[in-house]
Scaffold this motif. Structure first.
Motif, mmCIF file in Angstrom:
data_model
loop_
_atom_site.group_PDB
_atom_site.id
_atom_site.type_symbol
_atom_site.label_atom_id
_atom_site.label_comp_id
_atom_site.label_asym_id
_atom_site.label_seq_id
_atom_site.Cartn_x
_atom_site.Cartn_y
_atom_site.Cartn_z
ATOM 1 N N VAL A 4 0.336 -1.098 0.069
ATOM 2 C CA VAL A 4 -0.595 -0.152 0.020
ATOM 3 C C VAL A 4 1.172 1.239 0.124
ATOM 4 O O VAL A 4 0.794 1.547 -0.727
ATOM 5 N N SER A 5 1.638 1.410 1.006
ATOM 6 C CA SER A 5 2.781 2.748 1.255
ATOM 7 C C SER A 5 3.375 2.601 -0.735
ATOM 8 O O SER A 5 4.063 3.384 -0.785
ATOM 9 N N LEU A 6 3.967 1.732 -0.791
ATOM 10 C CA LEU A 6 4.332 1.314 -1.980
ATOM 11 C C LEU A 6 4.318 1.860 -3.337
ATOM 12 O O LEU A 6 4.328 3.043 -4.134
ATOM 13 N N CYS A 7 2.235 1.470 -3.628
ATOM 14 C CA CYS A 7 1.834 2.405 -4.228
ATOM 15 C C CYS A 7 1.606 3.427 -3.962
ATOM 16 O O CYS A 7 1.571 4.777 -5.023
ATOM 17 N N GLN A 8 1.233 4.404 -2.549
ATOM 18 C CA GLN A 8 0.864 5.190 -2.709
ATOM 19 C C GLN A 8 2.254 6.093 -3.316
ATOM 20 O O GLN A 8 1.921 7.407 -3.288
ATOM 21 N N SER A 9 3.065 5.380 -3.048
ATOM 22 C CA SER A 9 5.088 6.623 -2.683
ATOM 23 C C SER A 9 4.514 6.605 -5.194
ATOM 24 O O SER A 9 5.118 7.258 -5.408
ATOM 25 N N THR A 10 4.076 5.446 -5.792
ATOM 26 C CA THR A 10 4.088 5.426 -6.909
ATOM 27 C C THR A 10 3.365 6.285 -7.906
ATOM 28 O O THR A 10 3.591 7.338 -8.425
ATOM 29 N N ILE A 11 2.389 6.633 -6.943
ATOM 30 C CA ILE A 11 1.151 7.425 -7.689
ATOM 31 C C ILE A 11 0.985 8.335 -7.110
ATOM 32 O O ILE A 11 0.950 9.874 -8.155
ATOM 33 N N GLU A 12 2.349 9.084 -5.953
ATOM 34 C CA GLU A 12 2.535 10.545 -5.590
ATOM 35 C C GLU A 12 3.699 10.672 -7.608
ATOM 36 O O GLU A 12 3.812 12.120 -7.564
ATOM 37 N N ILE A 13 4.469 9.869 -7.391
ATOM 38 C CA ILE A 13 5.630 10.590 -8.233
ATOM 39 C C ILE A 13 4.754 10.061 -9.999
ATOM 40 O O ILE A 13 5.342 11.531 -10.855
ATOM 41 N N ILE A 14 3.941 9.535 -10.216
ATOM 42 C CA ILE A 14 3.140 10.053 -11.534
ATOM 43 C C ILE A 14 2.332 11.316 -11.011
ATOM 44 O O ILE A 14 1.995 11.657 -12.410
ATOM 45 N N GLU A 15 1.814 11.872 -10.139
ATOM 46 C CA GLU A 15 0.490 12.563 -10.381
ATOM 47 C C GLU A 15 1.430 14.059 -10.396
ATOM 48 O O GLU A 15 1.195 14.866 -10.939
ATOM 49 N N GLN A 16 3.136 14.025 -9.674
ATOM 50 C CA GLN A 16 4.153 15.112 -9.488
ATOM 51 C C GLN A 16 4.144 15.329 -11.245
ATOM 52 O O GLN A 16 4.163 16.306 -11.990
ATOM 53 N N GLN A 17 5.158 13.609 -11.964
ATOM 54 C CA GLN A 17 4.648 13.410 -13.369
ATOM 55 C C GLN A 17 3.530 14.437 -14.690
ATOM 56 O O GLN A 17 3.718 15.156 -15.350
ATOM 57 N N ALA A 18 2.587 14.066 -13.963
ATOM 58 C CA ALA A 18 1.565 14.700 -14.964
ATOM 59 C C ALA A 18 1.272 16.346 -14.909
ATOM 60 O O ALA A 18 0.800 16.478 -15.366
ATOM 61 N N LYS A 19 1.558 15.911 -13.853
ATOM 62 C CA LYS A 19 1.146 18.249 -13.314
ATOM 63 C C LYS A 19 2.469 18.766 -14.176
ATOM 64 O O LYS A 19 2.076 19.410 -14.791
ATOM 65 N N LYS A 20 3.618 18.582 -14.064
ATOM 66 C CA LYS A 20 4.138 18.858 -14.260
ATOM 67 C C LYS A 20 4.788 18.723 -16.370
ATOM 68 O O LYS A 20 5.114 19.976 -16.621
#
Length: 113
Positions: A4-20
């Motif tokens: 779960v924590s790995l997935c949360q970290s992964t989604i945070e990175i994905i959202e950062q890249q999507a926004k960028k």
């Protein structure tokens, strides 16, 4: 269950890249998972689907690529493929192995709209 924590970290990175990159929707995610990363695929897939809800990656396709683990053998000076931290060198049966790769989880590619 650390998935779960790995997935949360992964989604945070994905959202950062999507926004960028001004991305509105992520339709596919390719993850490279090392053989020694201790990630349970079914738990990870379930957690990933749950964590993606309400994000730019909601409903995206998850692709998992397994990376074999490699280690340096101090006894025979060879880089060898291993499948656990307790492996012996397949060349010389030595126990003096230093893990070089295969214990990580990395985002390799994103497919976006």
């Amino acid at each position: 269950m650390h998935e779960v924590s790995l997935c949360q970290s992964t989604i945070e990175i994905i959202e950062q890249q999507a926004k960028k990159n001004a991305v509105n929707r992520v339709t596919g995610v390719w993850l490279e998972i090392g053989a020694l990363s201790c990630v349970e695929e079914s738990a990870f897939r379930f957690s990933f689907d749950v964590v993606c809800r309400g994000t730019v990656a909601e409903g995206c396709q998850l692709h998992i690529i397994y990376q074999p683990a490699q280690a340096w053998c101090w006894d025979c000076s060879e880089i060898v493929e291993i499948d656990s931290h307790q492996s012996v060198c397949p060349c010389c049966q030595g126990l003096n192995l230093k893990v070089e790769s295969g214990d990580s989880l990395r985002i390799k590619e994103l497919e976006v709209e």
